[in-house]
Design an enzyme around this catalytic site. Structure first.
Site, PDB file in Angstrom:
ATOM      1  N   GLY A  88       0.867  -1.175   0.000  1.00 28.30           N
ATOM      2  CA  GLY A  88       0.000   0.000   0.000  1.00 28.30           C
ATOM      3  C   GLY A  88       0.908   1.230   0.000  1.00 28.30           C
ATOM      4  N   LYS A  89       0.577   2.186  -0.849  1.00 28.60           N
ATOM      5  CA  LYS A  89       1.489   3.327  -0.975  1.00 28.60           C
ATOM      6  C   LYS A  89       1.650   4.085   0.345  1.00 28.60           C
ATOM      7  CE  LYS A  89       0.455   3.610  -5.860  1.00 28.60           C
ATOM      8  NZ  LYS A  89       1.601   2.836  -6.316  1.00 28.60           N
ATOM      9  N   GLY A  90       0.557   4.210   1.089  1.00 26.20           N
ATOM     10  CA  GLY A  90       0.645   4.923   2.363  1.00 26.20           C
ATOM     11  C   GLY A  90       1.555   4.190   3.336  1.00 26.20           C
ATOM     12  N   ASN A 150       3.759   1.884   2.734  1.00 24.68           N
ATOM     13  CA  ASN A 150       5.144   1.834   2.238  1.00 24.68           C
ATOM     14  C   ASN A 150       5.889   3.126   2.566  1.00 24.68           C
ATOM     15  OD1 ASN A 150       4.610  -0.661   1.096  1.00 24.68           O
ATOM     16  ND2 ASN A 150       4.327   0.123  -0.979  1.00 24.68           N
ATOM     17  N   THR A 203       8.611  -2.505  -7.259  1.00 28.72           N
ATOM     18  CA  THR A 203       7.405  -2.167  -6.500  1.00 28.72           C
ATOM     19  C   THR A 203       7.794  -1.412  -5.234  1.00 28.72           C
ATOM     20  OG1 THR A 203       6.451  -4.264  -7.228  1.00 28.72           O
ATOM     21  CG2 THR A 203       5.305  -3.095  -5.458  1.00 28.72           C
ATOM     22  N   ASP A 236       7.532   4.885  -3.591  1.00 27.79           N
ATOM     23  CA  ASP A 236       7.107   5.128  -2.198  1.00 27.79           C
ATOM     24  C   ASP A 236       8.321   5.347  -1.307  1.00 27.79           C
ATOM     25  OD1 ASP A 236       4.494   4.694  -3.009  1.00 27.79           O
ATOM     26  OD2 ASP A 236       4.617   2.545  -2.583  1.00 27.79           O
TER      27      ASP A 236
HETATM   28  O1  RIB Z   1       3.478   1.594  -4.841  1.00 24.05           O
HETATM   29  C1  RIB Z   1       3.448   0.211  -4.605  1.00 24.05           C
HETATM   30  C2  RIB Z   1       2.172  -0.185  -3.931  1.00 24.05           C
HETATM   31  O2  RIB Z   1       1.098   0.082  -4.778  1.00 24.05           O
HETATM   32  C3  RIB Z   1       2.065  -1.655  -3.593  1.00 24.05           C
HETATM   33  O3  RIB Z   1       2.611  -1.980  -2.347  1.00 24.05           O
HETATM   34  C4  RIB Z   1       0.579  -1.920  -3.715  1.00 24.05           C
HETATM   35  O4  RIB Z   1      -0.033  -2.236  -2.507  1.00 24.05           O
HETATM   36  C5  RIB Z   1      -0.011  -0.673  -4.362  1.00 24.05           C
HETATM   37  O5  RIB Z   1      -0.692   0.095  -3.474  1.00 24.05           O
HETATM   38 NA    NA Z   2      11.488  -4.275  -3.572  1.00 23.54          NA
END
Ligand code: RIB
Ligand code: NA
Length: 306
Positions: A37-39, A41, A243, A247
């Site tokens: 989740g961006k928040g 993270n 990924t 963030d």
């Molecule tokens: O920016 C990466 C995130 O985007 C992932 O962790 C995923 O949960 C989405 O929200």
């Molecule tokens: Na990674």
């Protein structure tokens, strides 16, 4: 002190040899669950980089929700402003191929129930640096931003995933963090110069009286604003999973600014941290500590004027 108003997801990550095309089924060995989740993270990235962080958001009354609460708490993040929703905890399906290309589909769930009034006024002080992304209901973002601004907070918006941002919200920001596509989309939506990411950043910065940081993936990032006109390179790496790289960039940047670093130094730490975060599968897996950033920083090339 950083207040992160943002999303919390459990990521279900599959390492595939090739990403499926529409209508195609691909097989792989299995999947791993990774906090995301961006928040969340960004909260974890900022906390590992040394900041004091509180997170406001929501999880469901389910197993993923318990894991996500525990994950944030373990990172030393203040979880008192987390709500428990009737909806399930947000989930992201993520496929990553051998070249570290990915796709992500998010089932927002509990994130859709997050409300600005989960954050009481006493959490919004001139010492608060508010960070926002675009995985919560936008009107809740803008409501909190407005209150935060009126109470003297500084504010950073990372426009991810890409979304429209009202002009009033842009004017309430100190810092806008976008990738090239988001920079062009926002500038275009306001009828501003879109001839290049630099031009878009300059136009946005001038019109909205903010500093615009544009992330350029393997090319690093640029910053344009009243006290900024420079480019920061990226650390050369062999990515395993990008990924959460964006963030990490925003979280480490926020931690640096919260600690009082000049923008250039905060950005150099952000760029270094984002690269290190790409070295393992999962958004939070290889997010660096302040010590790891310090160790890698000498390998980052020089900041250059643009
Ligand atoms: O920016 C990466 C995130 O985007 C992932 O962790 C995923 O949960 C989405 O929200
Ligand atoms: Na990674």
């Amino acid at each position: 002190m950083i207040l992160d108003f943002g999303s919390i997801n459990m990521d279900l990550v599959m390492a595939v040899t090739a990403l499926p095309r529409p209508g195609e089924t691909v097989l792989c060995d299995g999947y791993v669950t990774k906090p995301g989740g961006k928040g969340s993270n960004q909260a974890v990235a900022a906390a590992r980089a040394g900041a004091r962080v509180a997170m406001a958001g929501a999880v469901g009354d389910d197993g993923f929700g318990q894991v996500m609460r525990a994950t944030l708490a373990k990172e030393g993040i203040d979880t008192a402003l987390l709500a428990t929703s009737d909806r399930p905890t947000g989930v992201a399906y993520i496929c990553v191929d051998a070249k570290a290309e990915n796709f992500i589909a998010v089932g927002s769930g509990a994130n859709l129930g997050v409300r600005a009034d989960q954050v009481a006024d006493d959490r919004l002080t001139p010492e608060t640096l508010l960070i926002l992304q675009m995985e919560l209901p936008p009107e809740q973002n803008w409501a909190l931003l407005k209150r935060a601004r009126a109470r003297g907070c500084r504010a950073i918006l990372n426009v991810a995933p890409a979304a429209a941002v009202p002009e009033a919200a842009l004017r309430d920001l100190d810092l806008l963090v976008v990738n090239e596509h988001e920079a062009l989309a926002i500038a275009g939506g306001l009828g501003l110069d879109t001839s290049s990411p630099q031009a878009a950043a300059r136009a946005l910065s001038g019109r909205m009286a903010l500093t615009c940081v544009v992330t350029l993936g393997g090319e690093g990032a640029i910053a344009v604003g009243p006290d900024a006109d420079f480019a920061v390179p990226a650390l050369p790496i062999q990515p395993v999973d990008t990924t959460g790289a964006g963030d990490t960039f925003t979280g480490v940047l926020a931690a640096g600014l919260d600690a009082g670093l000049p923008l250039d130094q905060a950005l150099r730490r952000a760029s270094t941290g984002a690269a290190l975060a790409c070295l393992a599968l999962g958004a939070q897996e290889s997010m660096p500590t302040a010590v790891a950033i310090d160790a890698a920083l000498p390998r980052l090339g020089p900041t250059t004027p643009i």
